[in-house]
Design a protein around this motif. Structure first.
Motif, PDB file in Angstrom:
ATOM      1  N   VAL A  64      36.103  73.049  13.125  1.00  0.00           N
ATOM      2  CA  VAL A  64      36.959  73.049  14.317  1.00  0.00           C
ATOM      3  C   VAL A  64      36.294  73.816  15.452  1.00  0.00           C
ATOM      4  O   VAL A  64      36.424  73.449  16.621  1.00  0.00           O
ATOM      5  N   ASN A  65      35.534  74.868  15.106  1.00  0.00           N
ATOM      6  CA  ASN A  65      34.878  75.661  16.146  1.00  0.00           C
ATOM      7  C   ASN A  65      33.857  74.853  16.935  1.00  0.00           C
ATOM      8  O   ASN A  65      33.507  75.200  18.047  1.00  0.00           O
ATOM      9  N   VAL A  66      33.378  73.741  16.377  1.00  0.00           N
ATOM     10  CA  VAL A  66      32.427  72.870  17.074  1.00  0.00           C
ATOM     11  C   VAL A  66      33.152  71.654  17.646  1.00  0.00           C
ATOM     12  O   VAL A  66      32.945  71.278  18.800  1.00  0.00           O
ATOM     13  N   ASP A  67      34.003  71.057  16.842  1.00  0.00           N
ATOM     14  CA  ASP A  67      34.642  69.798  17.210  1.00  0.00           C
ATOM     15  C   ASP A  67      35.683  69.965  18.317  1.00  0.00           C
ATOM     16  O   ASP A  67      35.748  69.146  19.232  1.00  0.00           O
ATOM     17  N   LEU A  68      36.498  70.990  18.237  1.00  0.00           N
ATOM     18  CA  LEU A  68      37.576  71.135  19.215  1.00  0.00           C
ATOM     19  C   LEU A  68      37.070  71.316  20.649  1.00  0.00           C
ATOM     20  O   LEU A  68      37.531  70.622  21.553  1.00  0.00           O
ATOM     21  N   PRO A  69      36.108  72.215  20.896  1.00  0.00           N
ATOM     22  CA  PRO A  69      35.597  72.317  22.272  1.00  0.00           C
ATOM     23  C   PRO A  69      35.003  70.996  22.781  1.00  0.00           C
ATOM     24  O   PRO A  69      35.188  70.621  23.938  1.00  0.00           O
ATOM     25  N   ARG A  70      34.289  70.279  21.891  1.00  0.00           N
ATOM     26  CA  ARG A  70      33.712  68.984  22.283  1.00  0.00           C
ATOM     27  C   ARG A  70      34.825  68.012  22.669  1.00  0.00           C
ATOM     28  O   ARG A  70      34.741  67.340  23.696  1.00  0.00           O
ATOM     29  N   ARG A  71      35.882  67.953  21.861  1.00  0.00           N
ATOM     30  CA  ARG A  71      36.983  67.025  22.144  1.00  0.00           C
ATOM     31  C   ARG A  71      37.705  67.406  23.433  1.00  0.00           C
ATOM     32  O   ARG A  71      38.139  66.539  24.182  1.00  0.00           O
ATOM     33  N   PHE A  72      37.845  68.690  23.711  1.00  0.00           N
ATOM     34  CA  PHE A  72      38.455  69.106  24.974  1.00  0.00           C
ATOM     35  C   PHE A  72      37.585  68.664  26.147  1.00  0.00           C
ATOM     36  O   PHE A  72      38.087  68.124  27.130  1.00  0.00           O
ATOM     37  N   ASN A  73      36.279  68.907  26.038  1.00  0.00           N
ATOM     38  CA  ASN A  73      35.357  68.557  27.130  1.00  0.00           C
ATOM     39  C   ASN A  73      35.323  67.057  27.380  1.00  0.00           C
ATOM     40  O   ASN A  73      35.145  66.624  28.512  1.00  0.00           O
ATOM     41  N   GLN A  74      35.478  66.265  26.333  1.00  0.00           N
ATOM     42  CA  GLN A  74      35.446  64.804  26.482  1.00  0.00           C
ATOM     43  C   GLN A  74      36.834  64.203  26.654  1.00  0.00           C
ATOM     44  O   GLN A  74      36.990  62.985  26.650  1.00  0.00           O
TER      45      GLN A  74
END
Length: 80
Positions: A64-74
């Motif tokens: 989640v520490n990698v995926d969540l920021p990516r999903r927010f940015n996209q």
């Protein structure tokens, strides 16, 4: 003691959990600062600490520490 003297408007030191070992009680009393704690009943904070540790572990396992920021940015989170 230094912290209490450096904060002349300080009126309360609130300690969450049990124990006040880290509070200079004499200095607080001399400066009119009330000291209080929030003692836990029963298991104390152990249960919530264990729950928090498990939640953090699951977040790391699911990346989640990698995926969540990516999903927010996209903008992939349903309009957030």
């Amino acid at each position: 003691g230094n912290f209490i003297r450096a904060a002349p408007r300080l009126r309360l030191i609130q300690q969450f959990g049990v124990g006040l070992e880290r509070v200079d009680m004499e200095e607080a009393t001399n400066n009119g600062v009330a000291v209080s704690n929030v003692p836990a009943i029963g298991s104390g904070n152990a249960e919530s600490t264990a729950e928090h540790a498990l939640m953090l572990t699951m977040m790391l396992l699911r990346h989640v520490n990698v995926d969540l920021p990516r999903r927010f940015n996209q903008k992939e989170l349903g309009g957030l």
